[in-house]
Design a protein around this motif. Structure first.
Motif, PDB file in Angstrom:
ATOM      1  N   UNK A   1     -82.102  19.760  58.521  1.00  0.00           N
ATOM      2  CA  UNK A   1     -80.930  19.012  58.189  1.00  0.00           C
ATOM      3  C   UNK A   1     -80.060  18.765  59.632  1.00  0.00           C
ATOM      4  N   UNK A   2     -80.469  19.625  60.512  1.00  0.00           N
ATOM      5  CA  UNK A   2     -79.726  19.349  61.853  1.00  0.00           C
ATOM      6  C   UNK A   2     -80.017  18.034  62.392  1.00  0.00           C
TER       7      UNK A   2
ATOM      8  N   UNK B   1     -72.120  20.426  53.790  1.00  0.00           N
ATOM      9  CA  UNK B   1     -73.690  20.610  54.304  1.00  0.00           C
ATOM     10  C   UNK B   1     -74.058  19.505  54.917  1.00  0.00           C
TER      11      UNK B   1
ATOM     12  N   UNK C   1     -76.078  23.731  57.780  1.00  0.00           N
ATOM     13  CA  UNK C   1     -77.549  23.211  57.214  1.00  0.00           C
ATOM     14  C   UNK C   1     -77.944  24.289  56.216  1.00  0.00           C
ATOM     15  N   UNK C   2     -77.396  25.257  56.031  1.00  0.00           N
ATOM     16  CA  UNK C   2     -77.670  26.399  55.074  1.00  0.00           C
ATOM     17  C   UNK C   2     -76.529  26.924  54.485  1.00  0.00           C
TER      18      UNK C   2
ATOM     19  N   UNK D   1     -86.847  23.317  56.094  1.00  0.00           N
ATOM     20  CA  UNK D   1     -85.971  22.320  55.371  1.00  0.00           C
ATOM     21  C   UNK D   1     -84.404  22.556  56.196  1.00  0.00           C
ATOM     22  N   UNK D   2     -84.216  23.680  56.310  1.00  0.00           N
ATOM     23  CA  UNK D   2     -82.938  23.796  57.133  1.00  0.00           C
ATOM     24  C   UNK D   2     -82.916  23.256  58.368  1.00  0.00           C
ATOM     25  N   UNK D   3     -84.135  23.339  58.955  1.00  0.00           N
ATOM     26  CA  UNK D   3     -84.232  22.739  60.361  1.00  0.00           C
ATOM     27  C   UNK D   3     -84.174  21.103  60.267  1.00  0.00           C
TER      28      UNK D   3
ATOM     29  N   UNK E   1     -75.616  28.461  51.956  1.00  0.00           N
ATOM     30  CA  UNK E   1     -75.771  29.768  51.358  1.00  0.00           C
ATOM     31  C   UNK E   1     -75.431  30.851  52.328  1.00  0.00           C
ATOM     32  N   UNK E   2     -75.915  30.769  53.417  1.00  0.00           N
ATOM     33  CA  UNK E   2     -75.710  31.777  54.625  1.00  0.00           C
ATOM     34  C   UNK E   2     -74.024  31.955  54.675  1.00  0.00           C
TER      35      UNK E   2
ATOM     36  N   UNK F   1     -82.474  35.174  51.540  1.00  0.00           N
ATOM     37  CA  UNK F   1     -81.747  33.920  52.358  1.00  0.00           C
ATOM     38  C   UNK F   1     -81.862  34.143  53.868  1.00  0.00           C
TER      39      UNK F   1
ATOM     40  N   UNK G   1     -85.172  22.557  48.667  1.00  0.00           N
ATOM     41  CA  UNK G   1     -84.604  24.033  48.671  1.00  0.00           C
ATOM     42  C   UNK G   1     -84.407  24.484  47.483  1.00  0.00           C
TER      43      UNK G   1
END
Lengths: 126, 548
Positions: free
Chosen positions: B324-325, A111, A91-92, B320-322, A94-95, B546, B372
């Motif tokens: 996506x799951x 992604x 989901x990230x 936002x990242x959360x 960049x990481x 990040x 993002x």
């Protein structure tokens, strides 16, 4: 050339994801599309599976998981099979691209949410 | 010659031998040159924009447009063929205007050189065998113009010197009681100090006052304090209280958000402290002391803005990242469902419903990605960006949207392209966002939107002007994420603009009255300092990293 094989062997995918329900659906679709799938529900289980044969032809792993993350699984898998193709789902992104060591050959970063059609194309192109 | 005593004009005219033949040549030449006047004028003002001292004389685009029109008139007049007393009186008047606005003399010569070159080039290209004679006539006439305009500077210096003498004499008679030490302290103080007498006249004006206001003391001493230094809006709000202090009815008065009028007709922020302090050594009854807070206020405002955006960014990026799951799970399952339904030749309506859900999931995914981009911008990819290309591209992209909204989209580019070191796609996003807002704002009135790009000495100014109803309150947090006055706005457009512009070390300002709103984006032309400098600045401002 393998002329005498009646059907080509199905490639083996090792799928690693702690989201078990989603992973099992993904596995089911991959099987429908011509792959054998082994499944591991976290990084440690994946590494355990990688100590045994048969070695998978492709590794498809989630990035953020309990016990060992996608990078750790990738490093272990590559120690066993240096050119193993790897797909990292995250989901990230960049990481992942800021991973500390350079892992070569590079792995493919996908992604979330995963676009299955594109993923399948990339898988078939291997 | 009718008059017995030759005027200075006639004398100069005879000296350079400007003859009736010259006058005829120049009149004929006017027909060839006139079609070029607009172009020469534009080139001329673009050149001025590149120079700080000359540029400082400008107060705004409206004034520049006015000046451009008068330059065209001036060239037309230059080639009119009638060079009589009235003609030169007008020249002298133009010179006086230059003195009044404080145009340094050197720019008159260099500016005249530009025009001289432009005109002689036209003569060479188009007047053929008459070109040498026209060149000579132009040289005579233009130098004559210069000589007369310079007279105005001399007049001004003479009268100022005379006034200075008078003032010094007056000061001398009063100075017996004043200690030289105190005078020094007042001069050295980094505080604006203005002394005012009981009639409201300026009697003392220290160096910092000169520095902040741009006036020299001999220009303001003896003039009324309020009319010279205080803008209308401040007089309205505080005028009577100021008068109270001057009359001794109040001992002190403080104006934290005060203003001062400058020589260039601008205003600066000043924190004023007024004190009633009559002495016996001089006529001064009121000291107005002030601190210039213009830059401080601007920096503080920007820092606050930065903090707000950073805080929102960290929180939102995590969320936002959360998101996506679960989106991943939903998307895979919906695809699985779709495949099964297709295989079983299910009801098309069922398939359509599944399709809709799939599309909505994709839309959410896109939203997350865009968000993002805002919350965690990628580092700038700096290249030379042509303002011509960029301006044309964005107006092309928006042409359809503008015409559908019945809005006229006008693009006003400088003749000479400006290349800015910046991130092309991000700058494109900036222009698109601001222009889209402007088009939307002008929709109701079938109005016009202008994209104007202009050169400043070390910056480029990108103005987006619309004819919409204007921004209600100028202190509304329009750059804050999620602040929106539009029914379907996400409130992210201007936040992204602000972020990108400040990442380019630029600034964004807005002026708005009903019927005219102008966003001005100013970007440095040279590359911002090394990337590391920016990263540090971002960290210092608490920008999310990040890992968060």
């Amino acid at each position: 050339m393998v002329m005498d094989a009646p059907t080509p062997p199905r490639p083996l995918v090792l799928l690693v994801d702690d989201d078990v329900r989603t992973a099992q659906t993904l596995a089911r679709m991959l099987r429908e599309d011509g792959y054998d799938v082994d499944f591991a529900a976290d990084g440690a289980a994946a590494i355990g599976r990688l100590t045994r044969d048969p070695m998978p032809d492709v590794l498809v792993t989630d990035m953020t998981m309990p016990l060992a993350d996608g990078l750790a699984v990738t490093r272990y898998a590559r120690s066993r099979r240096p050119n193993l193709p790897v797909f990292m789902i995250t989901g990230n992104p960049v990481l992942v691209t800021r991973a500390p060591e350079n892992i070569t050959p590079a792995f493919v970063v996908l992604t979330k949410p995963l676009d299955y059609e594109i993923f399948l194309e990339q898988l078939r192109a291997l | 010659m009718s008059t017995f005593v030759e005027s200075r004009f006639e004398e100069l005219k005879r000296y350079v031998r400007l003859s009736p033949d010259d006058a005829r040549l120049l009149t004929d030449f006017r027909a060839l040159a006139a079609p070029h006047f607009e172009r020469i004028t534009q080139e001329f003002y673009e050149r001025i924009r590149e120079h700080e001292d000359a540029h400082a004389v400008f107060t705004g685009e409206a004034q520049i447009a006015r000046l451009q029109r008068s330059l065209v008139r001036w060239m037309d007049r230059l080639l009119s063929g009638t060079y009589d007393e009235a003609y030169f009186e007008e020249t002298a008047n133009i010179g006086r205007v230059h003195v009044k606005v404080g145009l340094p003399q050197r720019y008159m010569f260099t500016a005249m050189a530009l025009i001289r070159v432009a005109l002689t080039r036209i003569a060479d290209d188009e007047a053929r065998e008459r070109a040498p004679a026209i060149r000579e006539a132009l040289t005579r006439l233009i130098d004559l113009e210069l000589a007369i305009m310079l007279e105005s500077y001399r007049e001004n210096i003479v009268s100022r010197l005379r006034r200075k003498d008078e003032l010094e004499n007056q000061a001398l008679t009063r100075s017996l009681a004043r200690s030289a030490r105190y005078v020094n302290a007042v001069e050295l103080a980094r505080v604006v100090i203005v002394g005012v007498d009981s009639a409201g006249t300026i009697r003392l004006f220290n160096r910092e006052a000169e520095h902040v206001s741009g006036f020299e003391r001999d220009e303001v001493l003896g003039t009324p304090f309020a009319a010279t230094l205080l803008p209308e809006e401040m007089l309205e709000a505080h005028g009577t209280r100021v008068a109270d202090v001057a009359a001794g009815r109040t001992k002190t008065y403080e104006i934290a958000d005060g203003l001062i009028r400058t020589r260039a007709h601008n205003v600066r922020n000043v924190h004023w402290h007024l004190a009633f302090a009559p002495g016996d050594g001089d006529d001064i009854v009121l000291f107005a002391m002030g601190k210039d807070t213009t830059d401080e206020r601007r920096v503080m405002e920007r820092a606050r803005q930065h903090e707000r955006l950073a805080a929102v960014g960290t929180l939102a990026a995590g969320l936002a990242h959360e998101i996506r799951n679960p989106l991943n799970g939903a998307q895979l399952h919906i695809l699985f469902l779709e495949r099964s339904l297709k295989r079983d030749k299910a009801d098309p309506e069922l398939l359509e419903a599944v399709d809709v859900v799939g599309d909505e999931i994709k839309r959410l995914a896109r939203l997350v990605t865009e968000f993002l981009d805002f919350a965690r911008p990628r580092p700038l990819q700096l290249t030379g960006v042509s303002m011509h290309e960029l301006g044309k591209r964005v107006t092309q992209l928006l042409a359809l949207e503008a015409s559908q909204s019945n809005v006229t989209l006008v693009i006003d580019l400088p003749l000479q392209d400006i290349v800015v070191m910046g991130d092309r796609s991000k700058l494109e996003q900036v222009m698109l966002n601001v222009l889209q807002n402007a088009i939307e704002a002008s929709k109701a009135t079938n109005g016009a939107v202008t994209l104007r790009i202009r050169r400043k000495p070390r910056h480029v100014a990108i103005d987006v002007e619309d004819s919409g109803p204007g921004i209600g309150a100028l202190d509304a947090p329009i750059y804050d994420a999620f602040y929106s006055t539009k029914p379907n706005g996400t409130g992210l457009g201007l936040s992204i603009v602000h972020r990108i512009v400040t990442d380019h070390h630029g600034s964004i300002d807005v002026e708005s009255v009903p019927g005219r709103t102008c966003f001005r984006i100013t970007l440095p032309i040279e590359a911002p300092e090394a990337q590391s400098g920016r990263m540090k600045a971002a960290e210092a401002a608490g920008r999310p990293t990040e890992e968060s």
